[in-house]
Design a protein around this motif. Structure first.
Motif: not given
Lengths: 314, 371
Positions: B114, B57, B60, B55, B102-103
């Motif tokens: 998630e 991000s 994360s 990810d 991912k995401g």
């Protein structure tokens, strides 16, 4: 003996053994002592003579209450070895074949220990062990494990004597001891006899047998003969010859071929021979015919070993 | 009585004369006592962690920094793919793989849901178990934090129960506090049981027992004189251990020390009886040593010293009920950590007394038979 009453018997007899039998193994398949009977008089030095595995130690262990017999009975000082084992433990001295004192205690400590266990002191019975103890006294602070073989035997004898036992059981006391110490040891035993202590001793050495008042020759758990050494030797039935030649090996191989021979065996540097008939000169002739040289024959007085071999072979 | 005292005197003289025995009795347990509690540690630190962050991000990153910041994990690699991270597990370079899909951030904010993937190398069972549970705990904490942050805007915070736990009697979960009394129990058993068995068998081996048996000395005098010196020695070792526990580990007993001494006195009756029993079956010190070693391992492993008895299978629980060391370990912990009084450990007293009577009775019967 049968005419004496029981108290007199108790006074005169130290150890009385009747048909004592001991077997070992799960199915009692090993017969160690086979219906043995004998008596030891008070103040007597009695020898059990026999090869290794004859059953000597088993007899000792039964008489010192360490082992129960399978059948038969025995008394020590008039006490039954099964019923009155406590009294026996108070009165006998036992010296096992294997050195079994505390190796990590000193000579003096071992002696003191065994004296105290019997409720006495070293001083009280010092006269009994004095002759022996003076020989090891200078090492008295040395640990027993660090003593030589002869000194160990002397210490063990002291420890077995320190409570003034009435009967002393010595199981092969001289096995593994040098000849000088052996001789000394037997002289000590003779002196002990004068103290009215009965001694039962076992040995595999024939020469020691003649030092005893009476001996029992044992083989395979059975007593073959029981008498004084002189009587046992005197009862030897044959005339005994000693034969020697330049080649002993050939001599020993040739002897059985002589038809009149009754018994023959190697004995030191000679071969001992007895005949069914005939005499030594006939044998000499025979041996010469067979090609042997340097032949020498002489009559010999049989000794205890000859007597024992004779009994084993018959 | 005089005979017993005299025999005891002889035993002590022999014990103190044998330098090796003295060293084995005092120095060896002391060293063990000083080393073992440091080495035997349940706490799992430095779990090697591989992270696969698909990810990349803010969220994360935040999660990873929470995990590595916990102190339990060491980030060993930051991998491109799961396969790459798995290679690290195979080569034993890492213990745990945390894979962030991912995401992760987007889904968490938009869909409020998630999934993360955690893979654990279970070759080292306790490290794997504890490592993964630490990790899950950190993730769930993080999850709660996010819910609070994001929940205020979306307004659908799920009601939840917060569990606050507190470790009674050992507030900081200090493993030494848990271990030291246990190891003390072990040492007392070693000195009491082992040495008694060996000492008696030694008399058999050297043949002195034959010589003793033809003296008027009574069997029970001999036995008592054999046991008592080791009873005393074990108590001395215990006292030294208590002192060291205070000096080295700063551990002092919550409860009355005399309660412990009372229990030790009775417990040693069992340990010595066991040593006596083993000695009646053995002819040589070697045999005695190996038999004692076999039982010692059972006593230790099924005694709750290293692993809790509650998590054992039923058969092991049953066996441990007959394990005297279990009761000593329990009592030591109860008295030292919890401050239990005599009244609290009465059931232990009863059971150990029973075991003692059984073992000693059997030993004496067997001793009579063989000698």
């Amino acid at each position: 003996m049968a005419s004496l009453n029981s108290t007199e018997q108790q006074r005169g007899i130290s150890v009385s053994v009747q048909n004592l039998t001991k077997t070992y193994g799960k199915n009692k398949e090993v017969l160690a002592v086979d219906s043995v009977s004998f008596e030891v008089k008070k103040g007597e030095l009695f020898g059990l003579i026999g090869p290794d595995g004859a059953g000597k130690t088993s007899i000792f262990r039964m008489l010192t209450t360490l082992l129960f017999p399978d059948s038969g009975s025995a008394t020590v000082d008039g006490f039954d070895i099964v019923k009155d084992y406590r009294q026996i433990r108070n009165t006998v001295g036992y010296m096992p074949g294997r050195f079994s004192l505390y190796q990590d205690l000193t000579i003096a400590e071992n002696l003191h220990f065994f004296a105290t266990l019997f409720g006495t002191t070293v001083e009280e019975n010092y006269h009994l062990i004095k002759d022996i103890y003076v020989q090891i006294e200078k090492f008295k602070t040395r640990r027993a494990g660090k003593l030589s073989g002869g000194m160990k035997q002397k210490l063990a004898l002291c420890c077995a004597l320190i409570h003034k036992p009435t009967v002393l059981f010595l199981d092969e006391p001289t096995t593994g001891v040098d000849p000088v110490s052996r001789k000394e040891f037997w002289e000590m035993l003779k002196r002990l006899k004068e103290q009215e202590i009965s001694i039962v001793v076992s040995t595999p050495y024939m020469d020691e047998a003649t030092m005893c008042d009476r001996i029992a020759l044992i083989q395979g758990g059975k007593i073959l003969s029981l008498d004084t050494p002189d009587n046992i030797i005197g009862a030897y039935p044959d005339t005994l010859f000693a034969v020697r030649s330049n080649n002993m090996y050939d001599l020993l191989r040739t002897l059985p071929q002589y038809e009149n021979i009754k018994a023959h065996y190697a004995f030191g540097e000679f071969a001992h021979v007895s005949f069914k008939s005939g005499n030594a000169s006939d044998l000499e002739k025979f041996l010469k015919q067979k090609g042997l040289s340097g032949i020498e024959t002489k009559t010999v007085v049989p000794n205890i070993e000859d007597a024992f071999i004779k009994m084993l072979q018959s | 009585m005089k005979t017993i005292l005299f025999l005891i005197q002889k035993e002590f003289r022999q014990i103190f004369r044998d330098k090796a025995i003295l060293v084995i009795t005092f120095v060896v347990p002391t060293i063990q006592f000083l080393l073992l509690p440091f080495a035997a540690n349940y706490e799992v630190k430095n779990v090697n962690l591989s992270v696969v962050d698909h990810d990349r991000s803010d969220m994360s990153q935040e999660l990873i920094s929470k995990v590595t910041g916990s102190g339990y994990f060491k980030l060993v690699s930051y991998d491109e793919s799961y396969d790459q991270a798995y290679k690290n597990i195979e080569s034993d370079a890492s213990d745990v793989v945390l894979e962030i899909p991912k995401g992760f951030e987007k889904n968490l904010i938009k869909e409020d849901h998630e999934e993360l993937f955690v893979a654990v190398n279970a070759i080292n069972g306790s490290k794997a178990g504890l490592g993964s549970s630490y990790l899950l705990q950190i993730i769930s904490n993080y999850n709660n934090d996010i819910r609070v942050e994001t929940g205020s805007s979306s307004g659908n915070v799920a009601p939840q129960i917060d569990v606050a736990s507190s470790n009674w009697f050992n507030i900081h979960m200090n493993y030494k506090l848990y271990f030291v009394p246990g190891i003390l129990a072990l040492l007392v058993t070693l000195v009491g049981g082992f040495q008694t068995a060996l000492n008696i068998v030694k008399e058999k081996e050297i043949g002195t027992i034959e010589q003793i048996n033809v003296t008027p000395i009574k069997k029970h005098h001999f036995i008592i004189a054999k046991l008592l010196p080791f009873w005393v020695l074990a108590n001395v070792v215990f006292t030294v251990g208590l002192f060291l526990a205070w000096l080295v580990y700063g551990i002092t007993s919550e409860g009355n020390v005399f309660v412990m001494y009372t229990f030790i006195a009775l417990y040693l009756f069992v340990a010595l009886g066991f040593g006596l029993l083993v000695s009646t079956f053995c002819e040589t010190q070697q045999q005695a040593m190996l038999i004692m070693f076999f039982f010692m391992l059972i006593f230790i492993l099924l005694g709750g010293l290293f692993t809790p008895i509650d998590s054992m299978p039923a058969w092991a629980k049953t066996v441990s009920r007959f394990n005297p060391m279990r009761y000593l370990v329990e009592v030591m912990r109860m008295v030292m950590l919890k401050g239990s009084s005599l009244h609290n450990i009465l059931p232990h007293f009863a059971i150990v007394l029973g075991l003692g009577i059984f073992l000693n009775g059997w030993a004496v019967l067997n001793y009579r038979k063989t000698n």
